[in-house]
Design a protein around this motif. Structure first.
Motif, mmCIF file in Angstrom:
data_model
loop_
_atom_site.group_PDB
_atom_site.id
_atom_site.type_symbol
_atom_site.label_atom_id
_atom_site.label_comp_id
_atom_site.label_asym_id
_atom_site.label_seq_id
_atom_site.Cartn_x
_atom_site.Cartn_y
_atom_site.Cartn_z
ATOM 1 N N GLY A 24 0.794 -1.229 0.000
ATOM 2 C CA GLY A 24 0.000 0.000 0.000
ATOM 3 C C GLY A 24 0.823 1.274 0.000
ATOM 4 N N ASN A 25 2.131 1.143 -0.086
ATOM 5 C CA ASN A 25 3.014 2.308 -0.097
ATOM 6 C C ASN A 25 3.173 2.822 -1.530
ATOM 7 O OD1 ASN A 25 4.991 4.241 0.144
ATOM 8 N ND2 ASN A 25 6.586 2.831 0.829
ATOM 9 N N ILE A 26 2.221 3.594 -1.985
ATOM 10 C CA ILE A 26 2.260 4.123 -3.350
ATOM 11 C C ILE A 26 3.362 5.175 -3.496
ATOM 12 C CG2 ILE A 26 0.925 5.424 -5.071
ATOM 13 C CD1 ILE A 26 -1.525 3.835 -4.008
ATOM 14 N N GLU A 27 3.708 5.821 -2.387
ATOM 15 C CA GLU A 27 4.748 6.857 -2.419
ATOM 16 C C GLU A 27 6.120 6.305 -2.805
ATOM 17 O OE1 GLU A 27 4.509 10.298 -2.201
ATOM 18 O OE2 GLU A 27 2.425 9.702 -2.519
ATOM 19 N N VAL A 28 6.320 4.978 -2.706
ATOM 20 C CA VAL A 28 7.587 4.392 -3.126
ATOM 21 C C VAL A 28 7.858 4.711 -4.596
ATOM 22 C CG1 VAL A 28 6.732 2.115 -3.827
ATOM 23 C CG2 VAL A 28 9.059 2.331 -2.919
ATOM 24 N N LEU A 29 6.789 4.946 -5.366
ATOM 25 C CA LEU A 29 6.954 5.262 -6.786
ATOM 26 C C LEU A 29 7.691 6.579 -7.001
ATOM 27 C CD1 LEU A 29 3.457 4.159 -8.138
ATOM 28 C CD2 LEU A 29 5.619 2.895 -8.207
ATOM 29 N N ARG A 30 7.626 7.494 -6.037
ATOM 30 C CA ARG A 30 8.361 8.772 -6.165
ATOM 31 C C ARG A 30 9.867 8.537 -6.209
ATOM 32 N NH1 ARG A 30 4.779 12.335 -6.605
ATOM 33 N NH2 ARG A 30 2.901 12.248 -5.348
ATOM 34 N N ASP A 31 10.315 7.518 -5.486
ATOM 35 C CA ASP A 31 11.746 7.186 -5.491
ATOM 36 C C ASP A 31 12.137 6.349 -6.696
ATOM 37 O OD1 ASP A 31 12.154 8.502 -3.057
ATOM 38 O OD2 ASP A 31 11.676 6.699 -1.913
ATOM 39 N N LEU A 32 11.203 5.535 -7.192
ATOM 40 C CA LEU A 32 11.511 4.614 -8.284
ATOM 41 C C LEU A 32 11.438 5.249 -9.668
ATOM 42 C CD1 LEU A 32 9.549 1.436 -7.173
ATOM 43 C CD2 LEU A 32 12.017 1.774 -7.129
ATOM 44 N N LEU A 33 10.458 6.123 -9.871
ATOM 45 C CA LEU A 33 10.214 6.665 -11.206
ATOM 46 C C LEU A 33 10.988 7.952 -11.442
ATOM 47 C CD1 LEU A 33 6.322 6.228 -11.392
ATOM 48 C CD2 LEU A 33 8.086 4.662 -12.210
#
Length: 126
Positions: A24-33
């Motif tokens: 549920g940690n959608i914010e991880v995408l800020r670091d990945l993308l």
């Protein structure tokens, strides 16, 4: 950095990102993308912020992800998995292809299909 090291790093990055996303940690995408992330899937927006906003509201955000295989090299990560949205026993078979540069996902392609009844696929879907 050697190509083998980059392939290993890409695998670890993608697996960590998927695990966090599945929690549920959608914010991880800020670091990945990458900020200028390019999306090739029809109907999905490009750009990191637009994509994150879109994906947060999509069925994938609430789905269970069962990873079946991961293939990486120095520039790409390919993940084959079953995405099972709430209330759907079979779900979807998904193959994501991500191009990575310096530890960030810069481009994405995917192939998605419903998982058919087991009788239709005698050798299994996965």
């Amino acid at each position: 950095m050697t190509n083998d090291k980059r392939a290993t790093d890409n695998k670890e990055l993608v697996l960590h990102g998927l695990a966090e996303f599945a929690k549920g940690n959608i914010e991880v995408l800020r670091d990945l993308l990458h900020e200028d992330f390019i999306e090739h899937s029809p109907g999905n927006p490009s750009g990191r912020d637009a994509f994150i906003e879109f994906i947060a509201k999509s069925p994938v955000a609430a789905a269970r992800l069962e990873i079946k295989r991961v293939i990486t090299d120095a520039d790409y990560a390919v993940v084959h998995y079953q995405m099972i949205p709430p209330g759907d026993d079979c779900g979807l078979a998904v193959i994501d292809v991500w191009r990575l540069v310096e530890g960030r996902i810069v481009e994405h392609w995917d192939v998605v299909q419903p998982v058919p009844d087991a009788a239709e696929i005698p050798h299994g879907m996965f």
